[in-house]
Enzyme design. Structure first.
Site, PDB file in Angstrom:
ATOM      1  CG  HIS A 104      -1.886  -1.132   1.255  1.00 29.34           C
ATOM      2  ND1 HIS A 104      -2.722  -1.407   0.203  1.00 29.34           N
ATOM      3  CD2 HIS A 104      -2.153  -2.059   2.204  1.00 29.34           C
ATOM      4  CE1 HIS A 104      -3.468  -2.465   0.509  1.00 29.34           C
ATOM      5  NE2 HIS A 104      -3.135  -2.871   1.709  1.00 29.34           N
ATOM      6  CD  GLU A 134      -7.645 -10.594 -18.611  1.00 27.71           C
ATOM      7  OE1 GLU A 134      -6.906  -9.973 -17.821  1.00 27.71           O
ATOM      8  OE2 GLU A 134      -8.880 -10.498 -18.591  1.00 27.71           O
ATOM      9  CG  ASP A 145      -4.833 -11.520 -14.961  1.00 28.85           C
ATOM     10  OD1 ASP A 145      -4.233 -11.860 -13.930  1.00 28.85           O
ATOM     11  OD2 ASP A 145      -5.992 -11.075 -14.943  1.00 28.85           O
ATOM     12  CB  CYS A 154      -4.911  -1.954 -20.885  1.00 29.65           C
ATOM     13  SG  CYS A 154      -5.605  -3.594 -20.594  1.00 29.65           S
TER      14      CYS A 154
END
Length: 539
Positions: free
Chosen positions: A188, A430, A454, A501
């Site tokens: 994070h 993907e 992915d 992307c």
């Protein structure tokens, strides 16, 4: 001078004094109580206040770091409303007749240990979240501030690691950089630092101790180096580096408003990835030519129940209108794996990344899917929307999708609801399966977009949530590049466009390779748009 080595996760060079993040909660003692019910009420009141504080934090984070990065605070609210967690605390108070602070602390440790021992990397990460929300409740119960920094001027904030709430609550004007002993590139702290543009170095290890508090230091977020009491030569070298970085950022402004085109005339569309309408300010400020990936799952993750058609329509319409006729590619629901919404009631899975997720949920729960498709098609009347479907592996899936989309268009036509009947439909490449049969799939859609995150994990059998196999998940692997190249060839032979992307889209080591493959569009995080445009225009 002493040098500490870590991993740079957000570039930049800064000089300043180190200040350790101080947490207020001290040792929690076990205190017998005569009135357990009074302690239960104290806990419930503190829990309610903590939930309210997290709601304020969510709003603050949405403005500062975007909707996607702020969703964690809604997840923390859900944790505080979890019956297992709450019942464990109130049960211990009643059965052992102990103070609320002790029960919260004990329960937090038990739950954190339980999560930390799990095999799944994502679930192990929840251990830190349990500790974070419990610290908030303890702070309210004890009346001791949760922690922070005390400084009149900006400092280099150091810590073992920082919880999301701790990072967001800091006064950004007083933070020169983050340096943490632990953490990972996907932690994070790292994600929020990159979003806020604050230089950060993680994984420094045990050499980062509180004895360094107050020491002069220089942080190089590009290399991951931290210099304690830097000598004149080091300081001079880093000052030159900082000046060049500032000049480079200024230079980027000249590419605002320009086409993304190489010196010999090859044009490429440069789009941005977003998680919600709140991210549109960053898209426009960084001059993206469109939105290449709108992750619609934020609507589901921030809701306590399935978002209505109207709620979705308004969100999609807002983004379409703000882009003023430029393409907005919206990915349909991609829930599952590391993105869970409790009301979906998805059963636990041993390998959720390969389980019931994304388009598989949509095809097995068509009522949810058609609600989203109706909202998307309605929004298409207000801008150039394109609809993209994730995790495709077969022609059969695509046939089912196309039939459901046709049904939705027919329903809207009967009701005289405006929509664009020529809305582009595309798929994400993907999975290796989609890449290998891309020649067949290309005949059934209007575009491809390669999801390299992915595609890498599925091709190389390396779970993207598992840090222990990170060294085996090489996105530059020849197998990945061959699958992308074959997909590009299939797309162009069928007369459709292809974009990328995933994170690889912003990897400037591969920009020339993608241009040579004939990739038509790259979609990256908004701050990466201008640096990538500058790189392409100079080729």
């Amino acid at each position: 001078m002493t040098k500490l080595n870590g991993k740079g996760v957000c570039g930049g060079v800064v000089f300043g004094k180190i200040q350790f993040y101080r947490r207020g909660a001290g040792p929690i003692e076990r205190v017998p109580v005569d009135d357990p019910e009074a302690e239960v009420k104290r806990f419930e009141a503190a829990r309610g206040k903590a939930v309210a504080e997290l709601a304020v934090l969510y709003t603050k984070a949405s403005k500062e770091v975007g909707e996607e990065n702020s969703l964690l605070f809604q997840i923390h609210q859900m944790m505080l409303e979890d019956l297992d967690y709450c019942d464990a605390i109130t049960g211990q108070i009643r059965e052992e007749k102990v103070n609320a602070e002790y029960a919260v602390n004990e329960t937090a440790q038990k739950f954190a240990d339980m999560f930390a021992s799990m095999d799944d990397e994502y679930m192990r990460g929840r251990a830190a979240d349990v500790r974070d929300v419990s610290r908030r409740v303890l702070s309210i119960l004890t009346g001791v501030p949760a922690g922070g920094i005390e400084s009149d001027g900006p400092v280099i904030v150091a810590a073992d690691d920082l919880a999301p709430s701790e990072t967001v609550q800091l006064d950004k004007s007083k933070v020169l950089a983050f340096v943490t002993a632990g953490g990972s590139a996907s932690s994070h702290t790292a994600i929020l630092a990159r979003t806020m543009g604050i230089p950060a170095v993680i994984g420094v290890g045990g050499a980062l101790t509180e004895e360094l508090d107050g020491r002069e230091a220089a942080v190089d977020g590009f290399t991951g180096e931290v210099y304690l009491d830097p000598d004149e030569d080091t300081r001079g070298h880093l000052q030159v580096k900082a000046r060049k970085d500032a000049e480079y950022r200024q230079l980027l402004s000249q590419y605002r408003g320009k086409e993304t085109r190489t010196k010999d005339g090859q044009q490429l569309l440069l789009y941005a990835n977003i998680g919600s309408p709140d991210d549109m300010e960053a898209v426009l400020n960084n001059d993206a030519e469109g939105v290449g990936l709108f992750r619609s799952e934020f609507l589901y993750l921030e809701s306590e129940d399935y978002p209505t058609e109207e709620r979705q329509f308004q969100a999609y319409k807002e983004v379409a209108e703000k882009m003023e006729g430029r393409r907005v590619v919206i990915r349909t629901l991609d829930i599952g794996a590391d993105k869970q919404a409790a009301y979906f009631r998805l059963p636990p899975e041993d390998n959720p990344a390969m389980g019931m997720r994304a388009i598989r949920i949509c095809l097995t729960r068509p009522e949810i899917f058609k609600t989203q498709l109706r909202a998307l098609y309605r929004a298409s009347a207000y801008g150039k929307i394109a609809i993209m479907f994730p995790l495709i592996t077969s022609v059969r899936e695509l046939r089912e999708i196309r039939k459901l989309a046709a049904d939705v268009r027919a329903e809207l036509s009967v009701k005289n609801i405006p929509f664009n009947p020529d809305t582009e439909l595309g798929i994400m490449i993907e999975t290796p399966a989609a890449a290998v049969i891309s020649d067949q799939l290309a005949k059934m859609v209007d575009f491809f977009s390669v999801g390299t995150n992915d595609l890498t994990q599925y091709t190389l059998a390396a779970d993207r949530q598992n840090e222990s196999v990170a060294e085996f998940a090489d996105p530059h692997h020849e197998a990945i590049l061959r699958l992308i190249e074959y997909s590009a060839k299939s797309a162009h032979e069928a007369g459709i466009w292809i974009g990328i992307c995933g994170e690889l889209a912003a990897d400037q080591e591969l920009t020339r390779t993608f241009l040579q493959m004939g990739i038509d569009e790259l979609s990256v995080s908004p701050p990466a748009v201008l640096p990538l445009r500058a790189r392409i225009c100079q080729m």
